[in-house]
Design a protein around this motif. Structure first.
Motif, PDB file in Angstrom:
ATOM      1  N   MET A   1      -0.155 -11.569  25.240  1.00 27.31           N
ATOM      2  CA  MET A   1      -0.758 -10.260  24.994  1.00 27.31           C
ATOM      3  C   MET A   1      -2.075 -10.107  25.745  1.00 27.31           C
ATOM      4  N   LYS A   2      -2.863 -11.154  25.772  1.00 30.97           N
ATOM      5  CA  LYS A   2      -4.126 -11.102  26.506  1.00 30.97           C
ATOM      6  C   LYS A   2      -3.878 -10.876  27.995  1.00 30.97           C
ATOM      7  N   ALA A   3      -2.876 -11.585  28.530  1.00 25.02           N
ATOM      8  CA  ALA A   3      -2.552 -11.401  29.941  1.00 25.02           C
ATOM      9  C   ALA A   3      -2.094  -9.978  30.215  1.00 25.02           C
ATOM     10  N   ARG A   4      -1.246  -9.438  29.324  1.00 27.17           N
ATOM     11  CA  ARG A   4      -0.789  -8.053  29.492  1.00 27.17           C
ATOM     12  C   ARG A   4      -1.947  -7.072  29.396  1.00 27.17           C
ATOM     13  N   TYR A   5      -2.833  -7.320  28.420  1.00 27.05           N
ATOM     14  CA  TYR A   5      -3.983  -6.417  28.261  1.00 27.05           C
ATOM     15  C   TYR A   5      -4.894  -6.468  29.479  1.00 27.05           C
ATOM     16  N   GLU A   6      -5.165  -7.684  29.976  1.00 31.13           N
ATOM     17  CA  GLU A   6      -6.028  -7.811  31.157  1.00 31.13           C
ATOM     18  C   GLU A   6      -5.379  -7.153  32.371  1.00 31.13           C
ATOM     19  N   ALA A   7      -4.044  -7.309  32.497  1.00 32.03           N
ATOM     20  CA  ALA A   7      -3.355  -6.656  33.606  1.00 32.03           C
ATOM     21  C   ALA A   7      -3.437  -5.140  33.478  1.00 32.03           C
ATOM     22  N   ALA A   8      -3.222  -4.635  32.249  1.00 28.33           N
ATOM     23  CA  ALA A   8      -3.316  -3.189  32.047  1.00 28.33           C
ATOM     24  C   ALA A   8      -4.737  -2.689  32.290  1.00 28.33           C
ATOM     25  N   GLU A   9      -5.720  -3.477  31.848  1.00 27.14           N
ATOM     26  CA  GLU A   9      -7.119  -3.091  32.058  1.00 27.14           C
ATOM     27  C   GLU A   9      -7.444  -3.060  33.545  1.00 27.14           C
ATOM     28  N   ALA A  10      -6.967  -4.083  34.283  1.00 25.06           N
ATOM     29  CA  ALA A  10      -7.199  -4.106  35.721  1.00 25.06           C
ATOM     30  C   ALA A  10      -6.526  -2.927  36.410  1.00 25.06           C
TER      31      ALA A  10
END
Length: 277
Positions: free
Chosen positions: A139-148
């Motif tokens: 989830m953190k990876a997905r969130y960071e990708a979405a944030e980027a």
């Protein structure tokens, strides 16, 4: 629901919405993970405390069992010595210890059952924590990708706005440049036409015309000089004087103008003669 209850509910709702808007999912996931680890640690600590208590009861049980054996030996020795009263007393203590041992065994069994349940829950919680850890990182990876991705989109949008502003600035600069070029051309045209000279000069129309006449007289005088040097000046001068004398003019202004003209021609001839000498 009373007024105060409704007001409290609204305030809590507003606060929850504010917290949610400022919430960082990565921090929330890490906090939840750490909280689950703390709970697991509490369960482990509970199991350790329970195990310690069970071990204490087991030690107490072994001591009672030793006392039971001791009372058995005391009863035998009392019987051999013919002391039934002592043997009876030893057997009574033995029975008392046996009762305590039974109670301890019951307590130890209960603690063991509780310990077994806690171990199962601990294992289950540990498995959940491991799964949550994997899901948390995903989830953190997905969130960071979405944030980027959002930052890139915002940056691209910002670049688009900036490019539009730059294009408008270039267009304004082009318009101002063309305006300044047209103004410069107009100023050059006015300069060539003498408009600036007229604007800066104190001459009126009469002064300007007289200046032009003087300039023309100077040209005529120089021409007469050239004619004189060529041997043509005297004859043309006589013819010019005769023609001038024959012209009738009753107007006073015309007469005065003719006199001024003759005076100007005389001055021009005098200047020509001086130049010839």
């Amino acid at each position: 629901m009373g007024i105060l209850s409704r007001a409290s509910y609204v305030v809590r709702s507003k606060l929850n919405a504010l917290v949610s808007s400022q919430e960082d999912p990565s921090e929330t996931l890490d906090y939840s993970y750490e909280k689950m680890r703390d709970e697991l640690q509490d369960v482990k600590q509970g199991i350790a405390d329970l195990t310690t208590q069970k071990k204490r009861l087991e030690i107490q049980k072994r001591r009672l069992e030793e006392n039971v054996e001791k009372h058995n030996q005391q009863a035998r020795e009392a019987v051999q010595a013919g002391r039934d009263d002592l043997a009876r007393k030893a057997l009574e203590k033995k029975k008392e210890k046996m009762t305590q041992i039974e109670d301890l065994e019951t307590q130890i069994a209960d603690l063991q059952n509780t310990q077994d349940r806690l171990v199962e829950k601990k294992d289950e919680l540990q498995d959940r924590i491991e799964r949550f850890k994997t899901e948390k990182e995903t989830m953190k990876a997905r969130y960071e990708a979405a944030e980027a991705s959002a930052r890139v989109s915002e940056a691209m949008s910002g670049v688009g706005d900036e490019m539009d502003e730059t294009a408008r600035a270039i267009e304004r600069s082009r318009e101002r440049t063309e305006e300044m070029e047209a103004r410069a051309e107009a100023m050059d045209e006015l300069q060539d036409s003498g408009a600036f000279d007229d604007a800066l000069s104190d001459e009126d129309d009469i002064d300007k015309e007289l200046r032009e006449m003087r300039s023309s007289s100077e040209v005529e005088a120089e021409l007469e000089t050239l004619k004189t040097e060529a041997g043509r000046g005297s004859t043309e001068a006589v013819e010019t004087d005769g023609a001038t004398g024959d012209e009738p003019n009753d107007d006073e202004v015309a007469t005065e103008l003719a006199d001024l003209k003759k005076g100007a021609e005389g001055e021009a001839e005098s200047e020509s003669e001086e130049d010839s000498n």
